[in-house]
Scaffold this active site. Structure first.
Site, PDB file in Angstrom:
ATOM      1  N   PRO A 127      41.088  41.056  73.351  1.00 26.16           N
ATOM      2  CG  PRO A 127      39.390  42.654  73.484  1.00 26.16           C
ATOM      3  CD  PRO A 127      40.017  41.689  72.539  1.00 26.16           C
ATOM      4  CD  GLU A 365      56.282  39.424  67.539  1.00 27.65           C
ATOM      5  OE1 GLU A 365      55.415  38.528  67.615  1.00 27.65           O
ATOM      6  OE2 GLU A 365      56.378  40.178  66.566  1.00 27.65           O
TER       7      GLU A 365
END
Length: 387
Positions: A127, A365
């Site tokens: 998070p 990515e």
């Protein structure tokens, strides 16, 4: 200089296209809308051996070259990008274990990962830490012959099916620089203290789950430390992300190609003012721009993959391919929607799904801004020379 696929690669691509046409396209729209998990498609991918793409042949995998690897993600994403996601992080995990695992870890996991009897993903994002992996807060404390792992991971693809899940942790939170205290642990399903929580709702990228994971003093045996040595986790992860970016670039290419194909076909069918709309110069300009972007992306994707096959580090090449292809996916999906007009906004046509799937490709990515930084650093260092 040869820009053509080999005969074996062309045959492999034909097999993939046939599979996509038979097993994915007919159900993609309905299953995506209903949220149905594509169990039958997963079984088909197992039969094709696709879960063993990055597993060496000695462990029962395909040991595929990276151009063939890219072809898998391109062809699956043309039919339904979410399906490609099921293989994406799995192949990354297999690649990490194959290249960095101990002999015992390879023997324990790779044969079943190759067949899909086991599946995997990769637990990186938290998070409070996405791009900045050194900022993770998940900690693994050594306690005899085990680690006690505490922390939260989020946006984890394949979380409900991963067994094991490679998880990036801090085994020495006080290390300076931070990467020297980072390791990867192979966390098996059913580990005490390890829980997969809710599926996160998403705009696109459906067909596979993305979940939150909580570890509360999860008990992971010490022999699950990837490679058997602490402090190498970030390097192991970054080496895998190179091919991960080829995977995302190829998925982006699939979306862009599918958008172009749909736009070209529709422009040849739709009539306005008594003629096919592909006869209007405004539509022709859009189609030409789409074709340019698709082919430019394809050349960069295959170039990056072939350089990796030659044994090179491809930070710059993969970054270029991922950036150009993901932006082509976004641009082409929007152009396809515009060419379709009102129908492009309808869930009865595939272009609206392509439009929803495309933005993730510029984020996953590593964001495209980060990719440009990676590319620039390679150029400035002098190790990557263009021209």
């Amino acid at each position: 200089m040869d820009f053509e696929l080999t005969a074996e690669q062309r045959l492999f691509r034909a097999t993939l296209r046939d599979f996509a046409d038979r097993e994915i396209r007919p159900v993609a729209r309905e299953w995506e809308a209903s949220g149905r998990y594509p169990t039958e498609i997963v079984a088909g991918m197992r039969e094709l051996g696709l879960f063993g793409l990055t597993v060496p042949e000695e462990y029962g995998g395909l040991g595929a070259d990276l151009v063939s690897f890219a072809l898998v993600f391109e062809e699956l994403s043309k039919a339904w990008m979410g399906i490609a996601g099921i293989l994406g992080s799995h192949t990354l995990a297999c690649w990490m274990i194959a290249r960095h695992g101990t002999s015992g870890q390879k023997e324990r996991y790779l044969p079943e990962l190759a067949t899909g009897a086991r599946r995997s993903g990769i637990g990186l994002t938290e998070p409070g830490a996405g791009t900045d992996l050194q900022g993770i807060s998940t900690v693994a404390r050594r306690d005899g012959d085990r680690y006690l792992v505490s922390g939260t991971k989020t946006w984890i693809t394949n979380a409900r099916y991963a067994d094991p899940l490679p998880v990036l942790v801090k085994t020495d939170p006080a290390a300076d620089p931070a990467h020297r205290g980072m390791s990867v642990l192979l966390v098996e399903a059913g580990t005490p203290g390890y829980r997969v929580l809710r599926d996160l709702p998403k705009l696109g990228y459906k067909g596979t789950e993305s979940c939150e994971i909580v570890m509360d003093a999860a008990e992971v045996p010490a022999d699950r430390l990837l490679g058997g040595v602490e402090g190498r986790g970030l390097q192991q992860v970054l080496s895998a992300l190179e091919i991960g970016r080829i995977n995302v670039a190829a998925r982006s290419l699939g979306i862009a190609q599918a958008a172009y194909d749909a736009a070209l076909a529709y422009a040849g069918q739709r009539e306005a003012f008594g003629q096919k709309i592909h006869d209007f110069q405004a539509i022709q300009m859009k189609l030409a721009d789409m074709a340019i972007k698709v082919q430019s992306a394809r050349l960069l994707v295959y170039w990056a993959a072939s350089r990796a096959d030659a044994g090179r580090r491809v930070d710059t090449e993969a970054g270029m391919a991922k950036t150009v292809a993901s932006e082509a996916a976004i641009d082409c999906s929007l152009a396809a929607m515009q060419i379709h007009g009102g129908y492009g906004y309808s869930t009865e046509f595939d272009v609206e799904r392509l439009y929803r799937d495309a933005p993730l490709m510029s984020i996953g990515e590593g964001t495209n801004d980060i990719m440009r930084t990676v590319i620039a650093r390679g150029l400035i260092s002098g190790k990557d020379v263009i021209g």
